[in-house]
Scaffold this active site. Structure first.
Site, PDB file in Angstrom:
ATOM      1  N   GLU A 108       1.097  -1.178   0.441  1.00 42.57           N
ATOM      2  CA  GLU A 108      -0.072   0.614   0.085  1.00 42.57           C
ATOM      3  C   GLU A 108       0.543   1.088  -0.190  1.00 42.57           C
ATOM      4  OE1 GLU A 108      -2.743   0.111   2.736  1.00 42.57           O
ATOM      5  OE2 GLU A 108      -3.788  -1.733   2.222  1.00 42.57           O
ATOM      6  N   GLU A 196      -6.534  -7.678  -0.626  1.00 45.38           N
ATOM      7  CA  GLU A 196      -6.434  -7.544   0.956  1.00 45.38           C
ATOM      8  C   GLU A 196      -8.018  -6.772   1.075  1.00 45.38           C
ATOM      9  OE1 GLU A 196      -3.245  -5.970   3.579  1.00 45.38           O
ATOM     10  OE2 GLU A 196      -4.849  -4.567   4.132  1.00 45.38           O
TER      11      GLU A 196
HETATM   12  C1  IDC Z   1      -2.679  -3.888  10.582  1.00 42.42           C
HETATM   13  C2  IDC Z   1      -2.818  -4.600  11.660  1.00 42.42           C
HETATM   14  C3  IDC Z   1      -2.575  -4.151  13.197  1.00 42.42           C
HETATM   15  C4  IDC Z   1      -1.325  -3.918  12.968  1.00 42.42           C
HETATM   16  C5  IDC Z   1      -1.237  -2.573  12.082  1.00 42.42           C
HETATM   17  C6  IDC Z   1       0.130  -2.021  12.200  1.00 42.42           C
HETATM   18  O1  IDC Z   1      -3.746  -5.163  11.368  1.00 42.42           O
HETATM   19  O2  IDC Z   1      -2.646  -5.119  13.880  1.00 42.42           O
HETATM   20  O3  IDC Z   1      -1.087  -3.293  14.147  1.00 42.42           O
HETATM   21  O4  IDC Z   1      -1.771  -2.679  10.819  1.00 42.42           O
HETATM   22  O5  IDC Z   1       1.028  -2.569  10.936  1.00 42.42           O
HETATM   23  C7  IDC Z   1      -3.820  -2.200   6.113  1.00 42.42           C
HETATM   24  C8  IDC Z   1      -2.827  -2.924   6.436  1.00 42.42           C
HETATM   25  C9  IDC Z   1      -2.530  -3.297   6.540  1.00 42.42           C
HETATM   26  C10 IDC Z   1      -3.099  -3.508   8.083  1.00 42.42           C
HETATM   27  C11 IDC Z   1      -4.471  -2.867   7.925  1.00 42.42           C
HETATM   28  C12 IDC Z   1      -6.254  -2.965   8.940  1.00 42.42           C
HETATM   29  O6  IDC Z   1      -2.341  -3.101   4.468  1.00 42.42           O
HETATM   30  O7  IDC Z   1      -0.842  -3.753   7.810  1.00 42.42           O
HETATM   31  O8  IDC Z   1      -3.032  -4.578   9.417  1.00 42.42           O
HETATM   32  N1  IDC Z   1      -4.778  -2.033   6.806  1.00 42.42           N
HETATM   33  O9  IDC Z   1      -5.232  -1.622   9.461  1.00 42.42           O
HETATM   34  N2  IDC Z   1      -4.530  -1.698   4.773  1.00 42.42           N
HETATM   35  C13 IDC Z   1      -5.406  -0.949   5.002  1.00 42.42           C
HETATM   36  C14 IDC Z   1      -6.075  -1.237   6.183  1.00 42.42           C
END
Ligand code: IDC
Length: 273
Positions: A108, A196
């Site tokens: 992303e 995702e």
């Molecule tokens: C989130 C995880 C969370 C973690 C955070 C930071 O769910 O536990 O603390 O990342 O690393 C994304 C990302 C994905 C995110 C997810 C939800 O690709 O890494 O995971 N998210 O926030 N993009 C949109 C949402």
């Protein structure tokens, strides 16, 4: 299904966990290898070993598998392009005869990053590194604004074959507007892959937004678009498929599944039957 970050929840990407996910009907497993946040850039060898173990296990279970260069806090992929080139070159060499392996080269892109100046030239370099060994593998390319700006890619796509563009959504945050954007990109001929998505808000919590998720999955099914759900782990957050304390290796009983996991796994079973 997508793993969570391997550096934190690698135990849910073991051969047994992947086999259990396949049993539920999943035919693709996404191996999320964070680059920052204690991931690959801090411990390249052990992360790479975890990735190849998970990829081998997915292939063993007759699944597709996505190797995800999970940039997030490092929002501009150009920042670490030479690391990406050497990592993907090694992966493409190892898996050059494995059509099940897909390469997601930048999870992303976000922050002050543009398609034309940053993401596209980054993709050109990494695609070239992969193509040296694996001329036909499917490569998934992200876009600015956390892989939502597919309209920018549609207006100025990459040259080459077997390239797809990722679109990420979270059911509690994104809705009709993003779906309209997808239809416009599809009409322009852009191949899309939802590598995702989550049943939560974009921050991974809130909800659970199952009605919105259902609308999204029906929309994707109608268009034949593949998806991976975030994420297979037992973290105490809405998007996690398992309840805290669920056995990492599976198999999982109904009571191990979070509301999100119960919904997602029932869709997988329905699709597989
Ligand atoms: C989130 C995880 C969370 C973690 C955070 C930071 O769910 O536990 O603390 O990342 O690393 C994304 C990302 C994905 C995110 C997810 C939800 O690709 O890494 O995971 N998210 O926030 N993009 C949109 C949402």
């Amino acid at each position: 299904m997508s793993s969570h970050g391997l550096q934190w929840y690698g135990q849910f990407a073991s051969a047994q966990a992947i086999a259990a996910t396949a049993e539920y009907g999943a035919n693709v497993f996404r191996v999320a290898m964070y680059t920052g946040e204690g991931g690959y850039l801090s411990q390249p060898q052990s992360m790479q070993a975890q990735v190849t173990a998970a990829v081998d296990a997915a292939i063993e279970n007759d699944m597709y598998v996505i190797i995800d260069w999970h940039i997030l806090s490092d929002g501009n992929p150009m920042e670490n392009v030479s690391h990406a080139e050497s990592f993907f070159s090694a992966m493409a060499q190892r898996y050059q005869n494995a059509p099940a392996v897909l390469y997601e080269i930048c999870n992303e892109p976000n922050g002050s990053v543009t398609w034309g100046r940053d993401v596209k030239p980054y993709a050109q370099r990494v695609i070239q590194a992969i193509r040296a060994y694996s001329p036909r593998a499917v490569i998934l390319v992200g876009s600015p604004t956390w892989s939502q700006d597919i309209h920018l890619a549609a207006a100025d796509p990459l040259e080459g074959e077997n390239l797809m563009y990722t679109l990420h959504f979270y059911a509690g945050t994104h809705g009709a507007q993003l779906r309209t954007r997808m239809d416009a990109a599809l009409a322009q001929g852009l191949p899309l892959f939802v590598s995702e998505w989550g049943t939560s808000r974009a921050d991974g919590s809130g909800g659970v937004f199952l009605e919105q998720a259902e609308t999204w999955l029906d929309f994707l099914d109608q268009r034949g678009i593949s998806w991976c759900n975030w994420s297979l782990c037992d973290k105490s957050e809405t998007s996690a498929a398992l309840r805290p304390g669920a056995p990492p290796k599976g198999p999982w009983s109904q009571s191990d599944l979070s509301p999100s996991g119960a919904f997602v796994f029932s869709r997988l079973s329905a699709a597989g039957s």
